[in-house]
Enzyme design. Structure first.
Site, PDB file in Angstrom:
ATOM      1  N   SER A  86       4.649  -0.074   0.686  1.00 40.74           N
ATOM      2  CA  SER A  86       5.509  -0.527  -0.408  1.00 40.74           C
ATOM      3  C   SER A  86       5.840   0.585  -1.391  1.00 40.74           C
ATOM      4  CB  SER A  86       4.851  -1.695  -1.140  1.00 40.74           C
ATOM      5  OG  SER A  86       3.603  -1.299  -1.656  1.00 40.74           O
ATOM      6  N   THR A 111       0.874  -1.159   0.000  1.00 40.48           N
ATOM      7  CA  THR A 111       0.000   0.000   0.000  1.00 40.48           C
ATOM      8  C   THR A 111       0.909   1.206   0.000  1.00 40.48           C
ATOM      9  OG1 THR A 111      -2.007   0.887   0.974  1.00 40.48           O
ATOM     10  CG2 THR A 111      -0.217   0.491   2.475  1.00 40.48           C
ATOM     11  N   THR A 119       0.351  -0.585  -5.420  1.00 38.57           N
ATOM     12  CA  THR A 119      -0.323   0.686  -5.152  1.00 38.57           C
ATOM     13  C   THR A 119      -1.170   1.034  -6.360  1.00 38.57           C
ATOM     14  OG1 THR A 119       1.539   1.440  -3.803  1.00 38.57           O
ATOM     15  CG2 THR A 119       0.067   3.139  -4.646  1.00 38.57           C
ATOM     16  N   GLY A 177      -3.814   6.800   8.712  1.00 34.93           N
ATOM     17  CA  GLY A 177      -3.712   5.887   7.587  1.00 34.93           C
ATOM     18  C   GLY A 177      -2.829   4.725   7.980  1.00 34.93           C
ATOM     19  N   CYS A 217       4.856   1.534  -8.254  1.00 33.08           N
ATOM     20  CA  CYS A 217       4.695   0.406  -7.335  1.00 33.08           C
ATOM     21  C   CYS A 217       3.510  -0.459  -7.756  1.00 33.08           C
ATOM     22  CB  CYS A 217       4.490   0.923  -5.904  1.00 33.08           C
ATOM     23  SG  CYS A 217       4.201  -0.392  -4.704  1.00 33.08           S
ATOM     24  N   LYS A 266      -8.109   3.021   3.548  1.00 35.53           N
ATOM     25  CA  LYS A 266      -7.015   2.870   4.506  1.00 35.53           C
ATOM     26  C   LYS A 266      -6.717   4.157   5.265  1.00 35.53           C
ATOM     27  CE  LYS A 266      -5.053  -0.335   1.231  1.00 35.53           C
ATOM     28  NZ  LYS A 266      -3.949  -0.532   0.303  1.00 35.53           N
ATOM     29  N   ALA A 311       1.681   5.195  -7.629  1.00 29.84           N
ATOM     30  CA  ALA A 311       0.816   4.250  -8.356  1.00 29.84           C
ATOM     31  C   ALA A 311       1.406   3.872  -9.709  1.00 29.84           C
ATOM     32  CB  ALA A 311      -0.575   4.846  -8.527  1.00 29.84           C
TER      33      ALA A 311
END
Length: 190
Positions: A144, A16, A181, A61, A178, A48, A175
């Site tokens: 991550s 995440t 994500t 978060g 990763c 989250k 995003a």
């Protein structure tokens, strides 16, 4: 052995990205919505990042196991009640419990928490970390994709005044890089 399995045979939940940005009297925490198990996206729209405490004056978060994070959210809310909404004190007490309590010690998660005054990272090692801030602001990130988001946000601090725009752009960079994500971002501001 499958590399997605820990030594005890349980599948590890990966990834995440959560970022916290504090600038010009506003603090934003943003997080993606992807929950992965191994190479499979199990859920693309998890929430989250959420508001905690009296009147939602604290935002938090998490990165890590979902059930563990919910346990930590509940514990932090109780600590906030006990310490009359004082986030720093509640965070220190939660970190102490998290490190020493036999049950909590096994929880696998990291948290970013904030109120109008403070931005913190909480870990199961008993750490309560306040990111270094200067006139440009302060940034922290976990998960991550945390290092990607952190780098992007730090690059934007000098050029962008809106912490939400910084957080959203940093999440977009994470995003793109990763695989754990995604771009379904939840944002909360105090």
């Amino acid at each position: 052995m499958d590399d997605n399995r820990a030594g005890h045979g349980l599948i590890q939940w990966h990834g995440t990205t959560i970022i916290g940005v504090k600038k010009d009297g506003r603090t934003v925490i943003a997080g993606d919505g992807q929950v992965s198990m191994g190479n499979t996206v199990m859920k693309p729209n998890a929430r989250k990042v959420r508001r905690l405490g009296e009147a939602g004056k604290v935002i938090a978060g998490f990165a890590g196991a979902t059930a563990d994070a919910f346990t930590l959210f509940e514990r932090l809310e109780r600590k906030l009640e006990q310490h009359r909404g004082q986030l720093m004190r509640a965070a220190v007490e939660l970190a102490k419990d998290w490190r020493t309590d036999k049950y909590l010690r096994n929880l696998e998660a990291l948290m970013i928490v904030a109120d109008a005054d403070v931005l913190l990272i909480l870990t199961g090692n008993g750490d309560v970390l306040e990111p270094e801030g200067g006139p440009q602001g302060a940034v922290c990130a976990i998960g991550s994709g945390g290092n990607y988001a952190l780098s992007a946000a730090k690059a934007l601090l000098d050029y962008e005044t809106d912490p939400e725009k910084i957080a959203r752009r940093a999440m977009a960079v994470a995003a793109e890089v990763c695989v754990f994500t995604n771009d379904r971002v939840t944002v909360e501001t105090v």
